[in-house]
Design an enzyme around this catalytic site. Sequence first.
Site, PDB file in Angstrom:
ATOM      1  N   HIS A 146       0.807  -1.001   0.252  1.00 28.18           N
ATOM      2  CA  HIS A 146       0.099  -0.396  -0.065  1.00 28.18           C
ATOM      3  C   HIS A 146       1.303   1.325  -0.244  1.00 28.18           C
ATOM      4  CE1 HIS A 146      -0.820   1.242   4.832  1.00 28.18           C
ATOM      5  NE2 HIS A 146       1.032   1.004   4.839  1.00 28.18           N
ATOM      6  N   CYS A 190       5.859   6.743   4.166  1.00 28.01           N
ATOM      7  CA  CYS A 190       4.280   5.417   4.270  1.00 28.01           C
ATOM      8  C   CYS A 190       3.431   5.932   3.165  1.00 28.01           C
ATOM      9  CB  CYS A 190       3.203   6.246   4.907  1.00 28.01           C
ATOM     10  SG  CYS A 190       4.462   5.228   6.870  1.00 28.01           S
ATOM     11  N   HIS A 234       5.418   0.312  -0.413  1.00 27.61           N
ATOM     12  CA  HIS A 234       5.486  -0.818   0.490  1.00 27.61           C
ATOM     13  C   HIS A 234       4.559  -1.461   1.063  1.00 27.61           C
ATOM     14  CE1 HIS A 234       3.596   2.491   3.279  1.00 27.61           C
ATOM     15  NE2 HIS A 234       3.847   0.984   4.127  1.00 27.61           N
ATOM     16  N   HIS A 241       3.146  -4.829   3.582  1.00 28.24           N
ATOM     17  CA  HIS A 241       3.072  -4.844   5.343  1.00 28.24           C
ATOM     18  C   HIS A 241       2.235  -6.616   5.849  1.00 28.24           C
ATOM     19  CE1 HIS A 241       4.051  -1.402   7.459  1.00 28.24           C
ATOM     20  NE2 HIS A 241       3.283  -0.898   6.691  1.00 28.24           N
ATOM     21  N   ASP A 286      -4.860 -10.705   0.249  1.00 26.79           N
ATOM     22  CA  ASP A 286      -3.843 -11.010   0.377  1.00 26.79           C
ATOM     23  C   ASP A 286      -3.101 -11.292  -0.642  1.00 26.79           C
ATOM     24  OD1 ASP A 286      -2.018 -12.430   1.942  1.00 26.79           O
ATOM     25  OD2 ASP A 286      -2.571 -14.201   0.848  1.00 26.79           O
ATOM     26  N   HIS A 287      -1.794 -10.905  -0.305  1.00 23.01           N
ATOM     27  CA  HIS A 287      -1.079 -10.232  -2.308  1.00 23.01           C
ATOM     28  C   HIS A 287      -1.232  -9.344  -3.270  1.00 23.01           C
ATOM     29  CE1 HIS A 287       0.933 -14.324   0.275  1.00 23.01           C
ATOM     30  NE2 HIS A 287       2.297 -13.915  -0.870  1.00 23.01           N
ATOM     31  N   GLU A 331      -0.584  -3.433  11.458  1.00 24.58           N
ATOM     32  CA  GLU A 331       0.172  -3.317  10.319  1.00 24.58           C
ATOM     33  C   GLU A 331       1.823  -4.034  11.104  1.00 24.58           C
ATOM     34  OE1 GLU A 331      -0.292   0.411   7.596  1.00 24.58           O
ATOM     35  OE2 GLU A 331       1.033   0.822   9.245  1.00 24.58           O
TER      36      GLU A 331
END
Lengths: 135, 135, 135, 135, 135, 135
Positions: free
Chosen positions: B15, B34, B40, B42, B80-81, B125
């Site tokens: 994100h 950010c 980047h 998480h 996810d992913h 996070e």
Amino acid sequence: MKVTVSRKAHFNAAHRLYRKDWTDEKNQEIFGKCSNPHYHGHNYELIVHVTGAIDPETGYVIDMKVLKDLIKVEVEDRMDHKNLNEEVPEFFDRIPTAENIVVVIHQLLRPHLDSNHHLKVTLFETPRNYVSYSD
Amino acid sequence: MKVTVSRKAHFNAAHRLYRKDWTDEKNQEIFGKCSNPHYHGHNYELIVHVTGAIDPETGYVIDMKVLKDLIKVEVEDRMDHKNLNEEVPEFFDRIPTAENIVVVIHQLLRPHLDSNHHLKVTLFETPRNYVSYSD
Amino acid sequence: MKVTVSRKAHFNAAHRLYRKDWTDEKNQEIFGKCSNPHYHGHNYELIVHVTGAIDPETGYVIDMKVLKDLIKVEVEDRMDHKNLNEEVPEFFDRIPTAENIVVVIHQLLRPHLDSNHHLKVTLFETPRNYVSYSD
Amino acid sequence: MKVTVSRKAHFNAAHRLYRKDWTDEKNQEIFGKCSNPHYHGHNYELIVHVTGAIDPETGYVIDMKVLKDLIKVEVEDRMDHKNLNEEVPEFFDRIPTAENIVVVIHQLLRPHLDSNHHLKVTLFETPRNYVSYSD
Amino acid sequence: MKVTVSRKAHFNAAHRLYRKDWTDEKNQEIFGKCSNPHYHGHNYELIVHVTGAIDPETGYVIDMKVLKDLIKVEVEDRMDHKNLNEEVPEFFDRIPTAENIVVVIHQLLRPHLDSNHHLKVTLFETPRNYVSYSD
Amino acid sequence: MKVTVSRKAHFNAAHRLYRKDWTDEKNQEIFGKCSNPHYHGHNYELIVHVTGAIDPETGYVIDMKVLKDLIKVEVEDRMDHKNLNEEVPEFFDRIPTAENIVVVIHQLLRPHLDSNHHLKVTLFETPRNYVSYSD
């Protein structure tokens, strides 16, 4: 729509539990080995929880970086690598039990937060013992 | 006799935090690193908490297997992913801060649960930053 | 009398697994959802292990503060909140699998350590997947 | 000024989920592999949370040592290395789901605590599944 | 350039430690409460470590998805929610101590891995007790 | 067929890093805030690893209960809730760095173990810093 934002931090400190107005025997009886006059210490793990509305402009309740810096100034700089009984004035006349430490940390942080925000503080004294205090 | 049942799950995603209606400078000023335009990511750790009465027949508040499957369909399969900004419609016009993600997850799960059940969602996070939101 | 000193650190990054010389179908077949063209990301947890003799003067193998600062400059400043494929030159022509990342981190740290010290690096890509590489 | 004191403990036990008044097929349908007639087991992680005022004399809400010993006598000695269905009377006629276990533990501890104290019990059945119950 | 790839998994099982050729007294003397005839159980946390060269084409030592699926078929499907003494043939004539379980898991996985790969298996019986075995 | 058995334990202690033969300025320069004359402290997490053959009669390398009791007598009873510099003779003339503490613990345990057993000791000073030492 209230969201709680939580930030972990940590500090290491020495302490002992004792009351000057009690005899050594009474201190030993009540506080056991936690009353060792040569001190012992802990890696305190701290979690600060701030609850409030999401700012529609930023999507934040509070900027985590601001919260991290506040914890550094108000808690870590005062308590990290310190002897709580000897070097942190809040404990000159207050026994540094986990319960009292968590209340002191709450009092140190509270004035720096928005009055609409709810504040809860959790403090791990060991991985098996922890305390929390909230508004 | 209300018991809370909690189930952990996780997903990995990319994100960035930014607003299209702000200049790059303003985004950088407010969101710092950010806001990196290349994204980047998480490992999001999710905890879903459902509170309700124990069914006297089964001894369950909710079957954990049902809850696990619901989280898979409604959260993991969507996020996810994935790149939250580019691939998850709920964030096309909403900044994917942890606060906004936790509210979105709550809204995705809520319609599938018994209306007598209370729902709280917690989202890590990073191991040091987390948020929670409840009915 | 060789002691191993280990220091944990972490960084968040986006990446995708793919080879430019393969078709999209081949990338999808080999790397699955890790090949998502919009990227996904992780909280990488890093452990750096340095093995050597204890300096009799200081009682240290290596000053943890020095090791912490070295990890910050050589790893965190290069990779934290970055897109590994797009922004970290070591991965412009190398697939950023956990295996390749751990070898790159080892190569970045090695020249800054005493040649008598043994270096091992461990990298958690998720809480369930990790890799390690040593001299 | 109410503070919550939390203490972790653990015990290992075997159990199975089933009702004598149901057919094997019905037990299998509702409880799945948790109904295995040969039993399976868990490392139960327990957290006991006691909320009350800080005693100004000791700085304690409750002496952690007292709480630790109470958990040992009332929970660990009854349940550790036991088969819950066969050896713990509270589950002779109650299905040992996590929900029912956490309520039983609450009932075992409650009479030994100050009536002004609030009691919450959290029980992890696995690292991903947990339940909690409070006054 | 050998890298170790580690994958975590888990399963829940019941067991007891005893030898049929010993008296109950001898079993109780040697194995203590672990010998309870009604069984007890654990959440076993498993880590499988595979060491080998990085495949220059994929950047992988071994595809984590392949390793995850192998662990599911060879370990989880055999042992999860089972009674090791009664239902897992490898323990019909072998005491299911953590040491013996870790060796059995190694033997189950070994034939399915590349003969150039080194295999180590770590098994947590509780968060405080674990064992490991390698080629 | 050598298996490694690992057992975790913990103790809390106060310490400071300093050399009597150095000036306060030199101690401060080398050890920084770890040299605070009023001490600070840690929750030390200890892991003792014993490697040896499985006894075919018991299925044990070493009885975990025996190992747990040995750690209690040799380490916890000496160091828990103590000031390492002032109360533990091994550190009267040795700086209590994590490296020196782990070597001392190894020396305390070694004589009590089978000479065919290999001994490794790991000591966490904080969740991010740890050391290990082995035969």
